[in-house]
Design a protein around this motif. Structure first.
Motif, mmCIF file in Angstrom:
data_model
loop_
_atom_site.group_PDB
_atom_site.id
_atom_site.type_symbol
_atom_site.label_atom_id
_atom_site.label_comp_id
_atom_site.label_asym_id
_atom_site.label_seq_id
_atom_site.Cartn_x
_atom_site.Cartn_y
_atom_site.Cartn_z
ATOM 1 N N GLN A 142 0.817 -1.219 0.000
ATOM 2 C CA GLN A 142 0.000 0.000 0.000
ATOM 3 C C GLN A 142 0.852 1.272 0.000
ATOM 4 O O GLN A 142 0.308 2.374 -0.025
ATOM 5 N N GLY A 143 2.173 1.137 0.086
ATOM 6 C CA GLY A 143 3.044 2.317 0.137
ATOM 7 C C GLY A 143 3.754 2.428 1.471
ATOM 8 O O GLY A 143 3.688 1.531 2.301
ATOM 9 N N LEU A 172 6.758 12.208 9.403
ATOM 10 C CA LEU A 172 5.724 13.216 9.652
ATOM 11 C C LEU A 172 6.009 13.911 10.981
ATOM 12 O O LEU A 172 6.121 13.260 12.022
ATOM 13 N N GLN A 206 -0.888 4.279 8.021
ATOM 14 C CA GLN A 206 -0.549 5.196 6.946
ATOM 15 C C GLN A 206 -1.489 6.398 7.044
ATOM 16 O O GLN A 206 -2.710 6.217 7.164
ATOM 17 N N MET A 207 -0.912 7.582 7.022
ATOM 18 C CA MET A 207 -1.754 8.768 6.907
ATOM 19 C C MET A 207 -2.231 8.839 5.463
ATOM 20 O O MET A 207 -1.423 8.840 4.529
ATOM 21 N N ILE A 208 -3.540 8.864 5.288
ATOM 22 C CA ILE A 208 -4.077 9.023 3.934
ATOM 23 C C ILE A 208 -4.663 10.419 3.825
ATOM 24 O O ILE A 208 -5.309 10.925 4.727
ATOM 25 N N ARG A 209 -4.395 11.058 2.682
ATOM 26 C CA ARG A 209 -4.817 12.442 2.478
ATOM 27 C C ARG A 209 -5.593 12.544 1.176
ATOM 28 O O ARG A 209 -5.482 11.718 0.298
ATOM 29 N N ARG A 210 -6.336 13.594 1.048
ATOM 30 C CA ARG A 210 -7.041 13.842 -0.195
ATOM 31 C C ARG A 210 -7.098 15.348 -0.423
ATOM 32 O O ARG A 210 -6.661 16.132 0.425
ATOM 33 N N ASN A 211 -7.594 15.744 -1.572
ATOM 34 C CA ASN A 211 -7.696 17.170 -1.922
ATOM 35 C C ASN A 211 -6.340 17.845 -1.928
ATOM 36 O O ASN A 211 -6.207 18.993 -1.519
ATOM 37 N N GLN A 213 -3.189 18.036 -0.519
ATOM 38 C CA GLN A 213 -2.542 18.807 0.529
ATOM 39 C C GLN A 213 -1.047 18.893 0.245
ATOM 40 O O GLN A 213 -0.450 18.008 -0.261
ATOM 41 N N PHE B 140 -12.019 7.906 0.667
ATOM 42 C CA PHE B 140 -10.675 8.299 0.251
ATOM 43 C C PHE B 140 -10.277 7.452 -0.959
ATOM 44 O O PHE B 140 -10.660 6.281 -1.041
ATOM 45 N N GLN B 142 -7.589 6.116 -1.372
ATOM 46 C CA GLN B 142 -6.751 5.008 -0.877
ATOM 47 C C GLN B 142 -7.571 3.910 -0.215
ATOM 48 O O GLN B 142 -7.014 2.901 0.217
ATOM 49 N N TYR B 199 -0.925 20.432 9.272
ATOM 50 C CA TYR B 199 -1.688 19.596 8.363
ATOM 51 C C TYR B 199 -3.100 20.201 8.300
ATOM 52 O O TYR B 199 -3.495 20.965 9.165
ATOM 53 N N ASP B 202 -8.140 17.281 6.307
ATOM 54 C CA ASP B 202 -8.629 16.332 5.311
ATOM 55 C C ASP B 202 -7.719 15.105 5.194
ATOM 56 O O ASP B 202 -7.234 14.765 4.114
ATOM 57 N N PHE B 203 -7.486 14.475 6.317
ATOM 58 C CA PHE B 203 -6.695 13.239 6.315
ATOM 59 C C PHE B 203 -7.280 12.275 7.339
ATOM 60 O O PHE B 203 -8.083 12.644 8.193
ATOM 61 N N ALA B 204 -6.846 11.042 7.210
ATOM 62 C CA ALA B 204 -7.244 10.011 8.166
ATOM 63 C C ALA B 204 -6.116 8.996 8.251
ATOM 64 O O ALA B 204 -5.082 9.142 7.595
ATOM 65 N N PHE B 205 -6.315 8.004 9.091
ATOM 66 C CA PHE B 205 -5.326 6.932 9.190
ATOM 67 C C PHE B 205 -5.924 5.628 8.694
ATOM 68 O O PHE B 205 -7.115 5.359 8.876
ATOM 69 N N GLN B 206 -5.074 4.855 8.084
ATOM 70 C CA GLN B 206 -5.492 3.554 7.581
ATOM 71 C C GLN B 206 -4.509 2.514 8.120
ATOM 72 O O GLN B 206 -3.303 2.702 8.041
ATOM 73 N N ILE B 208 -2.564 -0.528 7.495
ATOM 74 C CA ILE B 208 -2.146 -1.297 6.325
ATOM 75 C C ILE B 208 -1.532 -2.603 6.810
ATOM 76 O O ILE B 208 -0.812 -2.652 7.796
#
Lengths: 213, 213
Positions: A142-143, A172, A206-211, A213, B140, B142, B199, B202-206, B208
């Motif tokens: 997943q990265g 981070l 994993q921090m997932i981001r959108r839009n 940033q 998201f 992701q 930050y 607009d982020f979250a944690f996943q 993995i």
């Protein structure tokens, strides 16, 4: 399902509206149902939304969502009649003013204690939030996993961030050394899941981001 | 870069070996360099690894990685000569025996307090670890964000997990209600990053995973 919502601000309002959209009957417990905010929420909730009092929401809900500001939580529970026998979803966080930390439950950290013992050192917290197996091989399909670090010295943090990146993590910056309080608890989450609560140690966050940033 | 390692167990050993592989000169501070474990680590570290004492590692390293068990940390810093002026990467976590929590910095939580106030209720902590914007729309690119919950009543947790899943999150059981201590700190991580430390929300944690868990 019948769902009561106590605390009808951003969190309670959002959850209640979405749960109503999904077909649940949602009882919003307003202290005052005649405010514009209450009316807006009732309009958004549609036909599955019911306006009531906190006590009414507690009585009607099979599940009661508690979404009050921390300082208002005890009084809200009392005004709801106590919640005995209810399934209560507690969404509260005991935030300190200025978001400097939590008002109960935490008051120091290993990192701050280390900085006191190692007087004059520039302490950066890092590599404490996953097990050594992940540090040995952080490659995930997943990265890159996230790796937080914190500290009070910008130069030292920059150097440690370079080490973190070199080892294959997404570095981070989590802020000053007092953030050890949250990073050590974050570590406890990883550790307790890996060892005690049914997950195996081969995971990371994993921090997932959108839009963008 | 010259890197000192104090605490040469799993974490210090793994990080030191990998940093040596990357071309750094790594000074392993052994209390006793003649153990089989020390010899194994020196062999793994290759020509960039140097066996020395904790004091030698502290003196040689531009960066000193502190990877001791928490109970040995103060003594290790003292035996290293104090670490003044050093960049110290603190990887320690103050774990309680049985991994029931942290030995310093945390002692209760909002969720436990809520359960005390709401006597007889079945309290499940959930929806406290991301902002309402994410709860309004958890989609998201992701994939689904993780949403942890914890509590002491299995049936109540199952019901809440269903709500969490219905709202578009990946529901993850974090254990008993005492885990509120870590979930509220995890929330503090999200909140402090979103609001204070550069930050946006607009982020979250996943979580993995790999190796087919």
């Amino acid at each position: 399902m019948k769902i009561g919502v106590i605390g009808t601000g951003n969190v309670g309002g959002t959850l209640g509206k979405r749960l109503a959209d999904l077909g649940n009957q949602v009882f919003f417990g307003f202290r005052n149902p005649n405010t514009p905010a209450a009316q807006t929420l009732m309009d958004a909730g549609g036909p599955s939304a019911v306006a009531t009092t906190p006590k009414g929401a507690a009585e009607a809900g099979d599940v009661v969502i508690l979404a009050t500001p921390w300082d208002a939580t005890q009084a809200a529970i009392e005004s709801a009649g106590g919640l005995a026998g209810k399934i209560v979803v507690d969404t509260t966080n005991p935030l300190l003013p200025g978001l400097t930390g939590l008002s109960i439950g935490t008051n120091t950290s290993a990192g701050e204690q280390v900085a006191e013992w190692a007087r004059g050192a520039r302490v950066v917290k890092a590599f404490n939030t996953v097990g050594y197996g992940i540090m040995a091989d952080p490659a995930f399909p997943q990265g890159k996993p996230s790796m937080f670090y914190c500290g009070d010295d910008a130069q030292a943090k920059g150097i440690v961030a370079g080490l973190v990146a070199g080892l294959g993590f997404d570095p981070l910056d989590a802020g000053p050394l007092t953030q050890c309080r949250v990073l050590e608890a974050f570590a406890m989450l990883w550790i307790s899941l890996a060892v005690k609560y049914g997950y195996t140690p081969d995971f990371a966050f994993q921090m997932i981001r959108r839009n963008a940033q």
